[in-house]
Structure formats: C-alpha cells, structure tokens
Design an enzyme around this catalytic site. Structure first.
Site, short mmCIF file in Angstrom:
data_model
loop_
_atom_site.label_atom_id
_atom_site.label_comp_id
_atom_site.label_asym_id
_atom_site.label_seq_id
_atom_site.Cartn_x
_atom_site.Cartn_y
_atom_site.Cartn_z
N ASP A 73 5.25 16.16 -27.42
CA ASP A 73 4.22 15.84 -28.43
C ASP A 73 2.88 15.50 -27.78
OD1 ASP A 73 3.86 12.45 -28.65
OD2 ASP A 73 5.48 13.27 -27.46
N ASP A 114 9.94 9.83 -26.57
CA ASP A 114 9.14 9.12 -27.58
C ASP A 114 8.02 10.00 -28.12
OD1 ASP A 114 8.50 7.09 -29.26
OD2 ASP A 114 8.07 5.62 -27.71
N LYS A 144 5.71 13.29 -15.32
CA LYS A 144 4.81 14.18 -16.06
C LYS A 144 3.41 13.57 -16.11
CE LYS A 144 7.53 13.65 -19.62
NZ LYS A 144 8.18 13.69 -20.94
N ASP A 157 10.94 15.99 -24.39
CA ASP A 157 10.40 14.63 -24.26
C ASP A 157 11.14 13.71 -25.25
OD1 ASP A 157 8.42 12.54 -23.67
OD2 ASP A 157 7.69 12.97 -25.69
#
Length: 259
Positions: free
Chosen positions: A208, A11, A183, A9
């Site tokens: 995250d 950000d 996602k 991922d």
C-alpha cells in the site's frame, strides 16, 4: 504469464492496525487455492515469524505459519550470515526479541565490547547507554547495520518513532552511513527471493506504500501491485515517474487468470 509467488506487505495492505481488511483475507485464500507461494515481507523486526503468523490467524482470518513470514529481523540475520566469517560473528544489537532471536539462530553472539557488527532496529526500551555502546563500537570499526528506515510507526496514540529514527540518531553520532536491510532497499527482497527459491520475474510485490513496498519491488526489478487501502493515494502515484505495474482499489479486483 502467471506469477508463482506473491510477496505481501502487512500493515495497510493485509490489515490496518488491529482492524481487518476482509479483501486481503479473501486474496490470500485465493492464492492458497491456486497453490501459489505466499510470503509476507515486513519491515517489523520486533516480532518472531510465529507471533506474526498467529496474529494473522487469530485476528485477521489468514491461515499461515511462520514459514510464510519474512521480517527485517530474519533478513538482517540472513544477510549477516552471508557476509560474516566464522571468526567475525560478534554482534551488538539494539532491538527486541524478534531481532535477537533471529541473530542467535544464525550463530551470532552478543558482545558489548569490540563487536564485529552493530545492528540497530526498533527497541521500545532503548536507553542512552545502549546508544552509547553502539556509537562507540561503530566509531571503533564495527560494521553498522540498520534494520529499516521507517521514521514512524502508527499505533493507537498516533505516529510514534520507528526504527529509522533510532538508526538516524546513531548515524548522526557516528557520521557513518549504515547498510540498510528493509524495504525499500534491495537486501530484504534478495534475501526473501533466496528463501522462497523463486526468481524475481516470477514474483509480484503487493503493498500500500509506494515509498517502501512498491519502491522495494522496483529497486530489485520485480513487478509490483499497489492497493489503495493504506498510505499511498492516487494523487501520490500520479506524481511518480515509475508507476506500479498494477494498481487496484481493493485486492478483490485482482484476477489471477490474467496475471
């Protein structure tokens, strides 16, 4: 076993807005030294892969090319390319240049009248008229596609509306559920696996955010690595029935030789 590929991922995992996460840069460098496949899988549909790669290189000390980037724009175009026939390649898109370029590159043409597909992604210049065209086309039988369900996006002013907010407006006005690409849905993961020529057993999804990154991995049957540098907290994860395969405080903790 050792994973052959890492889907990562952006950000919250690789950087935080414009702030660097130095451990992420070190992590990617170690992956490259081990000759492992690196693919950044992002719900952002507005930017081209080259733009994302250049940002990583220039601002975050991560040396990759557009080939290492897989956006919801690319996944949307790849998915439509799979399901569209030669005679059904007319599309109406609410979105920015990243999405429109991806669709054009797969041989789709833009039409306001009677499109086969309506794609809704993030568009910072969206107007009532664009929504009107999209809603009428879907009510007239066009297939409704949403790039991703993110309700908000973090920027320097706070949590602004994300693509999912625009998709919801169209869904409400058409009373039609869209096919969602990004996602935590499986479509973006399946398309990324196809592009990488790897099996899901050989890849780990790194992120995250349990609700998007980790859930996407779980939904497609892939191992997952949650890093606590972004959205999800240990308290959040304690409440989840299905835990990430691995959890680390920082990507520096990840030991390739053991995985």
């Amino acid at each position: 076993m050792q994973y052959q590929g890492y889907f990562i991922d952006l950000d919250g995992t690789t950087y935080k807005g414009s702030d660097q996460i130095p451990a992420a840069a070190r992590f990617v460098k170690r992956l490259q030294e081990h000759n492992l496949k690196v693919m950044f899988v992002t719900n952002n549909s507005t930017r081209s892969p080259e733009f994302v790669a250049n940002n990583l290189k220039t601002n975050h000390n991560i040396n990759v090319t557009g080939e290492n980037i897989y956006t919801t724009a690319l996944a949307t175009a790849d998915y439509l390319d799979h399901i569209a026939t030669k005679s059904s390649r007319k599309v109406y898109a609410i979105g920015e240049s990243g999405l429109k370029t991806a669709l054009v590159n797969k041989g789709f043409t833009f039409y306001d009248q009677n499109p086969d597909y309506v794609v809704v992604g993030l568009d910072s210049d969206v107007t009532y008229h664009k929504f009107e065209v999209a809603v009428l086309a879907i009510r007239n039988g066009a297939t409704f596609i949403g790039t991703n369900a993110d309700s908000n996006l973090p920027n320097e002013r706070g949590m602004v509306p994300g693509a999912g907010s625009l998709v919801k407006l169209v869904e409400y006005a058409t009373q039609t559920k869209p096919i969602m690409i990004g996602k935590p849905e499986t479509i973006i993961m399946e398309m990324a696996l196809e592009k990488s020529n790897l099996n899901k057993e050989d890849v780990v999804m790194v992120g995250d955010n349990y609700k998007t990154d980790i859930s996407a991995g779980i939904n497609v049957g892939m191992d997952t690595l949650l890093v606590y540098t972004g959205l999800s907290t240990k308290k959040d994860i304690a409440k989840q029935k299905i835990k990430p395969t691995y959890q680390v405080d920082t990507l520096d903790e990840w030991n390739f030789d053991q995985h």
